[in-house]
Design a protein around this motif. Sequence first.
Motif, PDB file in Angstrom:
ATOM      1  N   HIS A 170       0.839  -1.201   0.000  1.00  0.00           N
ATOM      2  CA  HIS A 170       0.000   0.000   0.000  1.00  0.00           C
ATOM      3  C   HIS A 170       0.872   1.249   0.000  1.00  0.00           C
ATOM      4  CE1 HIS A 170      -2.963   2.971   1.353  1.00  0.00           C
ATOM      5  NE2 HIS A 170      -2.248   3.160   2.451  1.00  0.00           N
ATOM      6  N   ARG A 171       1.847   1.288   0.873  1.00  0.00           N
ATOM      7  CA  ARG A 171       2.725   2.473   0.959  1.00  0.00           C
ATOM      8  C   ARG A 171       3.593   2.614  -0.296  1.00  0.00           C
ATOM      9  NH1 ARG A 171       4.128   2.215   7.401  1.00  0.00           N
ATOM     10  NH2 ARG A 171       2.072   2.964   8.068  1.00  0.00           N
TER      11      ARG A 171
ATOM     12  N   ASP B   5      -9.825   6.561  -9.815  1.00  0.00           N
ATOM     13  CA  ASP B   5      -8.954   5.615 -10.512  1.00  0.00           C
ATOM     14  C   ASP B   5      -7.690   5.334  -9.696  1.00  0.00           C
ATOM     15  OD1 ASP B   5     -10.740   5.430 -12.611  1.00  0.00           O
ATOM     16  OD2 ASP B   5      -9.612   6.774 -13.923  1.00  0.00           O
ATOM     17  N   PHE B   6      -7.124   6.384  -9.105  1.00  0.00           N
ATOM     18  CA  PHE B   6      -5.938   6.186  -8.266  1.00  0.00           C
ATOM     19  C   PHE B   6      -6.272   5.270  -7.087  1.00  0.00           C
ATOM     20  CE2 PHE B   6      -3.262   7.234  -4.643  1.00  0.00           C
ATOM     21  CZ  PHE B   6      -2.006   6.969  -5.183  1.00  0.00           C
TER      22      PHE B   6
ATOM     23  N   PRO C  85      -3.509  -1.365  -3.561  1.00  0.00           N
ATOM     24  CA  PRO C  85      -3.668  -2.747  -3.099  1.00  0.00           C
ATOM     25  C   PRO C  85      -4.713  -2.902  -1.997  1.00  0.00           C
ATOM     26  CG  PRO C  85      -1.354  -2.270  -3.418  1.00  0.00           C
ATOM     27  CD  PRO C  85      -2.092  -0.965  -3.597  1.00  0.00           C
ATOM     28  N   PHE C  86      -4.886  -1.901  -1.133  1.00  0.00           N
ATOM     29  CA  PHE C  86      -5.938  -1.977  -0.127  1.00  0.00           C
ATOM     30  C   PHE C  86      -7.299  -2.133  -0.791  1.00  0.00           C
ATOM     31  CE2 PHE C  86      -4.184   0.306   3.940  1.00  0.00           C
ATOM     32  CZ  PHE C  86      -3.290  -0.728   4.135  1.00  0.00           C
ATOM     33  N   CYS C  87      -7.523  -1.434  -1.884  1.00  0.00           N
ATOM     34  CA  CYS C  87      -8.791  -1.542  -2.608  1.00  0.00           C
ATOM     35  C   CYS C  87      -8.876  -2.884  -3.330  1.00  0.00           C
ATOM     36  CB  CYS C  87      -8.920  -0.387  -3.603  1.00  0.00           C
ATOM     37  SG  CYS C  87     -10.455  -0.420  -4.556  1.00  0.00           S
TER      38      CYS C  87
ATOM     39  N   ALA D 224      -9.865  -2.073   2.391  1.00  0.00           N
ATOM     40  CA  ALA D 224     -10.470  -0.796   2.792  1.00  0.00           C
ATOM     41  C   ALA D 224     -11.463  -0.326   1.737  1.00  0.00           C
ATOM     42  CB  ALA D 224      -9.382   0.263   2.984  1.00  0.00           C
ATOM     43  N   GLU D 225     -12.393   0.516   2.196  1.00  0.00           N
ATOM     44  CA  GLU D 225     -13.266   1.220   1.271  1.00  0.00           C
ATOM     45  C   GLU D 225     -12.903   2.695   1.348  1.00  0.00           C
ATOM     46  OE1 GLU D 225     -17.322   0.588   2.399  1.00  0.00           O
ATOM     47  OE2 GLU D 225     -17.167   1.794   4.214  1.00  0.00           O
TER      48      GLU D 225
END
Length: 97
Positions: free
Chosen positions: A24-25, A63-64, A69-71, A76-77
């Motif tokens: 994610h980071r 889009d970003f 990866p969280f999405c 996460a939402e």
Amino acid sequence: MKHFVVLLRYLVPLETVEKFVVVHREYLATGYAKKVLLASGPQNPRSGGVLLARGNSREEIQDFCNGDPFCKEGVAEYQIIEWVPVKWLPEFEVWKD
């Protein structure tokens, strides 16, 4: 340029979140490189995160977020809030462009 606050809410236990924090980071780093992201970090208490972003449209920010990866992994939402900043500290003037 439009400005956005993106609120992330975790959908899984923190143990699962932790498995995806590094990727994610790394993904967020691409947003900083493209100057889409202005700031990011976890909420306190740690129930999600907050992104300050800018872009040409809400769709660009969506889009970003969809590429995060969280999405992609259902971690996460995202709630995207467009806002119009009208006052800035002088140090933040560069964020307007």
